[in-house]
Design an enzyme around this catalytic site. Structure first.
Site, short mmCIF file in Angstrom:
data_model
loop_
_atom_site.label_atom_id
_atom_site.label_comp_id
_atom_site.label_asym_id
_atom_site.label_seq_id
_atom_site.Cartn_x
_atom_site.Cartn_y
_atom_site.Cartn_z
N ARG A 54 -11.97 -2.42 0.92
CA ARG A 54 -10.98 -1.41 0.50
C ARG A 54 -10.34 -0.72 1.71
O ARG A 54 -9.25 -0.18 1.62
CB ARG A 54 -11.63 -0.40 -0.45
CG ARG A 54 -10.73 0.75 -0.87
CD ARG A 54 -11.11 1.36 -2.23
NE ARG A 54 -12.52 1.61 -2.37
CZ ARG A 54 -13.20 2.63 -1.84
NH1 ARG A 54 -12.57 3.52 -1.12
NH2 ARG A 54 -14.49 2.77 -2.03
N TYR A 106 15.31 4.08 -9.19
CA TYR A 106 14.28 3.36 -9.94
C TYR A 106 13.50 4.36 -10.79
O TYR A 106 12.95 5.33 -10.26
CB TYR A 106 13.35 2.60 -8.99
CG TYR A 106 12.24 1.92 -9.74
CD1 TYR A 106 12.53 0.84 -10.58
CD2 TYR A 106 10.94 2.37 -9.69
CE1 TYR A 106 11.54 0.24 -11.32
CE2 TYR A 106 9.94 1.77 -10.43
CZ TYR A 106 10.25 0.71 -11.25
OH TYR A 106 9.27 0.12 -11.99
N ASP A 179 13.58 3.07 -0.20
CA ASP A 179 13.13 2.01 -1.11
C ASP A 179 14.09 0.85 -0.94
O ASP A 179 15.21 0.87 -1.47
CB ASP A 179 13.12 2.53 -2.55
CG ASP A 179 12.70 1.44 -3.56
OD1 ASP A 179 12.72 0.25 -3.20
OD2 ASP A 179 12.39 1.80 -4.71
N LYS A 204 9.10 -8.16 -6.10
CA LYS A 204 10.47 -8.62 -6.31
C LYS A 204 10.86 -9.66 -5.25
O LYS A 204 10.26 -10.71 -5.20
CB LYS A 204 11.41 -7.41 -6.32
CG LYS A 204 10.86 -6.21 -7.13
CD LYS A 204 10.79 -6.46 -8.62
CE LYS A 204 10.04 -5.38 -9.41
NZ LYS A 204 10.50 -4.02 -9.21
C1 PLP Z 1 9.94 -2.72 -9.30
C2 PLP Z 1 10.38 -1.61 -8.46
C3 PLP Z 1 9.50 -0.61 -8.03
C4 PLP Z 1 8.04 -0.57 -8.49
O1 PLP Z 1 7.31 -1.67 -8.05
P1 PLP Z 1 6.12 -2.38 -8.87
O2 PLP Z 1 5.75 -3.51 -8.01
O3 PLP Z 1 6.68 -2.78 -10.23
O4 PLP Z 1 5.04 -1.37 -9.03
C5 PLP Z 1 10.00 0.38 -7.21
N1 PLP Z 1 11.30 0.42 -6.83
C6 PLP Z 1 12.17 -0.53 -7.22
C7 PLP Z 1 13.59 -0.45 -6.75
C8 PLP Z 1 11.75 -1.56 -8.05
O5 PLP Z 1 12.64 -2.49 -8.45
#
Ligand code: PLP
Length: 383
Positions: A54, A106, A179, A204
């Site tokens: 961890r 988001y 982000d 993604k």
């Molecule tokens: C999907 C997403 C997240 C969250 O990520 P997860 O892997 O689903 O927890 C945060 N910001 C954006 C822009 C996203 O598309």
């Protein structure tokens, strides 16, 4: 294991991500280390660099090294999901401090911001990113500790100038977190534009195959804040499994190819649908008609990615029926995978959603562009 000298070009570095040659076997794919704990020697010292999985393990280390390298950062941390990374950063904000974030962003990150604002007396200021003076007005020098932005706002794809946001944040003594989930480092290296920390939902584009969840943070510096985030990961335990770490690295090897193809497909689709009689507007930063096109072109050096939204003529009903009439595009949420997805976004986001009812969000993948276009055209004709 030995590591050859790092070749310079990003594509080469990605293609050969973790291109270690194992000295024992000659294997060119890194091993997976499932061990949860690590033994000590006769002097009761740890044999290697690890004690308990961890807090760190060899499977994270190769992944984090590659992530820090491709984003040009000092260090990277991997997490069990994007949201585990988001919440770990926000856990370092203290009561009474102000956090500034876009009104349209988001929804998961914003839902968490709203929750901590309520429960921990954090002063949350949401700004309208389409209003040029709004970010500066929302930042209070000395009180604002963190500014959170998305270079392309999900799901309108309005553009925020990272360098301008960094200047405003830093002038007020705040940290800028970006982000960059929809702007992976093949097209945008947010640290080079002044961001302090870059976040990716690696679920993604980085992974790209819709078969795992992961989050990545990359920091410009190894400082106190960064150590605190690492400590939060250790103590809250939102950690990535070694198999997922390995699979993510494998996905990342084709990131450049996938992103180029998705960008070319999305641009072709945006251009074709821009003048379609059943479509009111196509929201895609690669179109010259998009209000943020110039800034996007400056900070997305290699294409605008696969994310685009359609404002259809008619309301939510029409949009939903289009989303359920496609045969090639899959009606599902998420983005950045090799397969194209379509979704009625307002329905996904829930009660706080500021997204128009007639908006369809598309994540364009790497399929043949004509197949995707024909599919969208036949779905539009159904209504
Ligand atoms: C999907 C997403 C997240 C969250 O990520 P997860 O892997 O689903 O927890 C945060 N910001 C954006 C822009 C996203 O598309």
């Amino acid at each position: 294991m030995s590591e050859p000298d790092r070749p310079r070009d990003l594509d080469t570095r990605l293609a050969q991500a973790c291109h270690f040659i194992e000295t024992e076997t000659g294997g060119i794919s890194p091993p997976i280390h499932p061990s949860s704990t690590y033994a000590r020697d006769a002097q009761y010292r740890h044999i290697g660099d690890f004690s308990y999985s961890r807090s760190g393990n060899p499977s994270w280390r190769v992944l984090e090294d590659v992530c820090a390298d491709i984003d040009g950062g000092a260090a990277a941390l991997c997490f069990a999901s994007g949201m585990a990374a988001v919440t770990s950063v926000l856990e370092t904000v203290a009561s009474g401090e102000r956090v500034v974030a876009p009104r349209v962003m988001y929804h998961g990150s914003q839902d968490w911001l709203r929750r901590i604002a309520d429960r921990r007396a954090i002063d949350l200021a949401l700004f309208d990113a389409t209003d040029p003076g709004a970010l500066a007005a929302a930042i209070r020098p000395g009180k604002t500790s963190l500014v959170w932005i998305e270079p392309l706002l999900n799901p309108t794809w309005d553009v925020i100038d990272i360098a301008a946001a960094a200047e405003l944040a830093h002038a007020a003594g705040a940290l800028l977190v970006v982000d960059a989930t929809v702007c992976p480092p093949v097209t945008t290296r947010a640290l080079e534009h002044g961001a302090d920390i870059v976040f990716h939902s690696a679920t993604k584009y980085l992974n790209g195959h819709s078969d795992l969840l992961a989050g990545i943070l990359v920091s410009a510096r190894r400082d106190e804040r960064w150590a605190e985030i690492e400590q939060v990961r250790l103590l809250t335990g939102g950690v990535l499994g070694p198999f997922e770490a390995w699979l993510l690295l494998r996905g990342m090897r084709t990131l450049a190819l996938r992103f180029d193809r998705a960008s070319a497909n999305a641009l072709a689709i945006a251009r074709r649908l821009e003048h379609h009689p059943l479509i009111e507007r196509v929201l895609y930063p690669g179109l010259e008609s998009h209000p943020g096109h110039e800034i996007a072109a400056r900070q997305m050096t290699r294409g605008f990615g696969g994310m685009l939204s359609l404002l259809v003529r008619g309301g939510g009903e029409t949009a939903r029926s289009i989303a359920s009439s496609t045969r090639v595009l899959v009606p599902a949420t998420s983005l950045g995978g090799v397969e194209s997805l379509i979704e009625h976004r307002a329905a996904v986001e829930g009660p706080h959603s500021a997204v128009p009812q007639n908006l369809l969000r598309l994540s364009i993948g790497i399929e043949n562009a004509d197949d995707l276009l024909a599919d969208l055209e036949q779905a539009l004709e159904q209504v």
